[in-house]
Design a protein around this motif. Structure first.
Motif, PDB file in Angstrom:
ATOM      1  N   SER A 296       4.242   5.872 -22.988  1.00  0.00           N
ATOM      2  CA  SER A 296       5.437   5.743 -23.829  1.00  0.00           C
ATOM      3  C   SER A 296       5.285   4.584 -24.806  1.00  0.00           C
ATOM      4  O   SER A 296       5.610   4.703 -25.997  1.00  0.00           O
ATOM      5  N   ASN A 297       4.741   3.460 -24.325  1.00  0.00           N
ATOM      6  CA  ASN A 297       4.511   2.307 -25.203  1.00  0.00           C
ATOM      7  C   ASN A 297       3.432   2.607 -26.241  1.00  0.00           C
ATOM      8  O   ASN A 297       3.508   2.149 -27.385  1.00  0.00           O
ATOM      9  N   VAL A 298       2.408   3.377 -25.846  1.00  0.00           N
ATOM     10  CA  VAL A 298       1.355   3.767 -26.786  1.00  0.00           C
ATOM     11  C   VAL A 298       1.934   4.637 -27.899  1.00  0.00           C
ATOM     12  O   VAL A 298       1.613   4.452 -29.087  1.00  0.00           O
ATOM     13  N   GLU A 299       2.787   5.591 -27.535  1.00  0.00           N
ATOM     14  CA  GLU A 299       3.407   6.453 -28.540  1.00  0.00           C
ATOM     15  C   GLU A 299       4.292   5.650 -29.490  1.00  0.00           C
ATOM     16  O   GLU A 299       4.304   5.908 -30.704  1.00  0.00           O
ATOM     17  N   ASP A 300       5.015   4.674 -28.955  1.00  0.00           N
ATOM     18  CA  ASP A 300       5.858   3.825 -29.811  1.00  0.00           C
ATOM     19  C   ASP A 300       5.015   3.017 -30.789  1.00  0.00           C
ATOM     20  O   ASP A 300       5.347   2.920 -31.984  1.00  0.00           O
ATOM     21  N   ALA A 301       3.924   2.434 -30.284  1.00  0.00           N
ATOM     22  CA  ALA A 301       3.046   1.646 -31.162  1.00  0.00           C
ATOM     23  C   ALA A 301       2.405   2.533 -32.216  1.00  0.00           C
ATOM     24  O   ALA A 301       2.288   2.138 -33.387  1.00  0.00           O
ATOM     25  N   TYR A 302       1.982   3.727 -31.822  1.00  0.00           N
ATOM     26  CA  TYR A 302       1.345   4.643 -32.772  1.00  0.00           C
ATOM     27  C   TYR A 302       2.334   5.103 -33.838  1.00  0.00           C
ATOM     28  O   TYR A 302       1.972   5.231 -35.018  1.00  0.00           O
ATOM     29  N   SER A 303       3.576   5.330 -33.429  1.00  0.00           N
ATOM     30  CA  SER A 303       4.584   5.755 -34.407  1.00  0.00           C
ATOM     31  C   SER A 303       4.890   4.646 -35.405  1.00  0.00           C
ATOM     32  O   SER A 303       5.178   4.912 -36.574  1.00  0.00           O
ATOM     33  N   ARG A 304       4.807   3.382 -34.969  1.00  0.00           N
ATOM     34  CA  ARG A 304       5.038   2.277 -35.903  1.00  0.00           C
ATOM     35  C   ARG A 304       3.899   2.143 -36.902  1.00  0.00           C
ATOM     36  O   ARG A 304       4.110   1.715 -38.042  1.00  0.00           O
ATOM     37  N   PHE A 306       1.927   4.747 -38.095  1.00  0.00           N
ATOM     38  CA  PHE A 306       1.863   5.862 -39.043  1.00  0.00           C
ATOM     39  C   PHE A 306       3.233   6.396 -39.436  1.00  0.00           C
ATOM     40  O   PHE A 306       3.332   7.308 -40.251  1.00  0.00           O
ATOM     41  N   GLY A 307       4.286   5.852 -38.837  1.00  0.00           N
ATOM     42  CA  GLY A 307       5.627   6.295 -39.207  1.00  0.00           C
ATOM     43  C   GLY A 307       5.968   7.691 -38.740  1.00  0.00           C
ATOM     44  O   GLY A 307       6.813   8.354 -39.343  1.00  0.00           O
ATOM     45  N   VAL A 308       5.325   8.168 -37.691  1.00  0.00           N
ATOM     46  CA  VAL A 308       5.622   9.492 -37.128  1.00  0.00           C
ATOM     47  C   VAL A 308       5.954   9.316 -35.665  1.00  0.00           C
ATOM     48  O   VAL A 308       5.505   8.389 -35.000  1.00  0.00           O
ATOM     49  N   SER A 309       6.769  10.236 -35.142  1.00  0.00           N
ATOM     50  CA  SER A 309       7.240  10.132 -33.753  1.00  0.00           C
ATOM     51  C   SER A 309       6.249  10.703 -32.767  1.00  0.00           C
ATOM     52  O   SER A 309       6.357  10.473 -31.571  1.00  0.00           O
ATOM     53  N   SER A 310       5.264  11.481 -33.227  1.00  0.00           N
ATOM     54  CA  SER A 310       4.286  12.079 -32.325  1.00  0.00           C
ATOM     55  C   SER A 310       2.999  12.275 -33.081  1.00  0.00           C
ATOM     56  O   SER A 310       2.888  11.962 -34.257  1.00  0.00           O
ATOM     57  N   GLY A 311       2.003  12.818 -32.383  1.00  0.00           N
ATOM     58  CA  GLY A 311       0.729  13.105 -33.037  1.00  0.00           C
ATOM     59  C   GLY A 311      -0.390  12.186 -32.647  1.00  0.00           C
ATOM     60  O   GLY A 311      -1.393  12.110 -33.336  1.00  0.00           O
ATOM     61  N   PHE A 312      -0.222  11.466 -31.501  1.00  0.00           N
ATOM     62  CA  PHE A 312      -1.296  10.557 -31.084  1.00  0.00           C
ATOM     63  C   PHE A 312      -2.573  11.304 -30.788  1.00  0.00           C
ATOM     64  O   PHE A 312      -3.654  10.882 -31.170  1.00  0.00           O
ATOM     65  N   VAL A 313      -2.476  12.427 -30.063  1.00  0.00           N
ATOM     66  CA  VAL A 313      -3.678  13.165 -29.678  1.00  0.00           C
ATOM     67  C   VAL A 313      -4.123  14.035 -30.843  1.00  0.00           C
ATOM     68  O   VAL A 313      -3.335  14.775 -31.392  1.00  0.00           O
TER      69      VAL A 313
END
Length: 313
Positions: A296-304, A306-313
Motif C-alpha cells: 500500500s505504501n509502495v502504491e502511494d509512493a508510486y502514485s506521487r 507519476f500522478g496515477v493511482s495505479s499501474g505499478f506493475v
C-alpha cells in the motif's frame, strides 16, 4: 568527484527516493524483527572471505613465479565472489521468504522466515552451488583481466584513464547482472543461465524501476557508509586519545569496522531491498497478499511520482 556524482544522481533520481525509502524501511523492519540469524550467517561468510584473501595474497607474494602468482590472484577473486554469491543468495532467499511465503498459517510462516537463512545457506552450498560458482567465475575473470590490464598499462595519462574507465564499466555491469542472477537463483531455484534469462526479461520490462531504485539505494549506502566510517573514527579517537595505541590501533580498527559494516550491514540491506523490488515486479499480487501495508505504501509512493493511482506493475 564522488560528491559531484551524488549530486547528479540526486538531481536525476530524487523523485524515486520516497519509493525506495518505503522498500528500505520494510527491509530494515524485517531484518531486525524476523531475521535475527541472517547477520550471524553473513558474518561467518564474510570472515571466511577475508581470511582466504589474506592467505592467498600471502601465497602469491611468496611464490616468486608469475604464473603461480596469477593463479593465486584469479583463485582469490573467484573464491571471494563465490562467498559473496552465497551471501547474496542467502540474503535474497531469506527476504524472498518474507515476501512470498503464504500467510495462511501465521506460526508456520514465522518459523519459515526465522530458519530461512540456514535453509538458503544450505541450498546455495548444495543444489545451487554450481550456479553460484559459474556466475562468480564470470565476474572473477573480468576482475582478473581488469587488474592485469591495469598493471600492463600502468599510469600512462589519458590512455590509462580511458582503459581503466572502460574496464570499470564492464566490471560494474557484470557484477550487477550477476547480483540479480543470484537473486533469481535463490528465489526460484533455477540454473544460472535460466536465471540470467530472467534478469534480462526483468530489465526489458522494468529497467527504469530497477536501475533507478538501485541507484538511489547506492546513494543511501554511500552516505551511510561515509557517516558511519567518520563516526567510528571519532569514537576510536575519543577512546584511545593521547595514547600510543591510537596511532597504531585506530586506523586498523577503523578499517576493520568499516569493512565489516560495508560488507555486512549495508550489503544485507541492499540485497534485501533489491530482492523485495524483484518480488514486487515479478510476483506483485502474492506480495500484496502477504505484505499489504508495504505494498500500500509502495502504491502511494508510486502514485506521487507519476500522478496515477495505479499501474505499478
Amino acid at each position: 568527484v564522488v560528491l559531484m556524482f551524488i549530486c547528479w544522481l540526486y538531481y536525476t533520481c530524487y523523485q524515486w527516493i520516497p519509493f525506495t525509502a518505503v522498500i528500505l524501511t520494510f527491509v530494515i523492519d524485517v531484518f531486525f524483527s524476523q531475521l535475527p540469524h541472517l547477520f550471524l550467517v553473513n558474518t561467518i561468510l564474510c570472515f571466511g572471505a577475508i581470511v582466504y584473501s589474506v592467505l592467498n595474497m600471502t601465497l602469491s607474494m611468496l611464490a616468486g613465479n608469475k604464473a603461480v602468482s596469477a593463479y593465486c590472484w584469479l583463485s582469490a577473486y573467484w573464491t571471494v565472489q563465490v562467498i559473496q554469491g552465497i551471501m547474496d543468495g542467502t540474503t535474497a532467499g531469506s527476504f524472498g521468504t518474507c515476501c512470498l511465503a503464504s500467510n495462511k498459517i501465521t506460526e508456520s510462516r514465522a518459523e519459515a522466515i526465522r530458519v530461512s537463512p540456514y535453509r538458503f545457506l544450505k541450498k546455495c552450498c548444495s543444489v545451487s552451488f554450481g550456479s553460484v560458482c559459474l556466475g562468480s567465475l564470470l565476474v572473477a575473470i573480468v576482475k582478473f583481466v581488469r587488474s592485469m590490464v591495469n598493471r600492463i598499462v600502468g599510469d600512462k595519462g589519458l590512455f590509462a584513464l580511458i582503459v581503466n574507465t572502460l574496464f570499470s564499466i564492464v566490471d560494474y555491469m557484470f557484477r550487477r547482472f550477476n547480483y540479480y542472477a543470484m537473486i533469481h537463483v535463490a528465489l526460484y531455484g533455477k540454473p544460472y543461465f535460466q536465471s540470467a534469462q530472467g534478469v534480462i526479461s526483468l530489465f526489458e520490462r522494468h529497467s527504469v524501476k530497477v536501475v533507478t531504485s538501485d541507484s538511489v539505494l547506492a546513494v543511501y549506502c554511500t552516505i551511510a557508509s561515509l557517516a558511519v566510517s567518520h563516526l567510528i573514527f571519532l569514537v576510536n579517537e575519543h577512546v584511545l586519545q593521547n595514547s600510543f595505541e591510537f596511532s597504531v590501533l585506530s586506523p586498523t580498527m577503523t578499517f576493520l569496522q568499516c569493512l565489516f559494516l560495508s560488507n555486512l550491514m549495508f550489503r544485507i540491506l541492499s540485497t534485501g531491498t533489491s530482492t523485495t523490488l524483484v518480488c514486487l515486479l515479478e510476483n506483485y499480487f502474492i506480495v500484496k497478499r502477504n505484505c499489504q501495508s508495504m505494498t500500500s505504501n509502495v502504491e502511494d509512493a508510486y502514485s506521487r511520482i507519476f500522478g496515477v493511482s495505479s499501474g505499478f506493475v
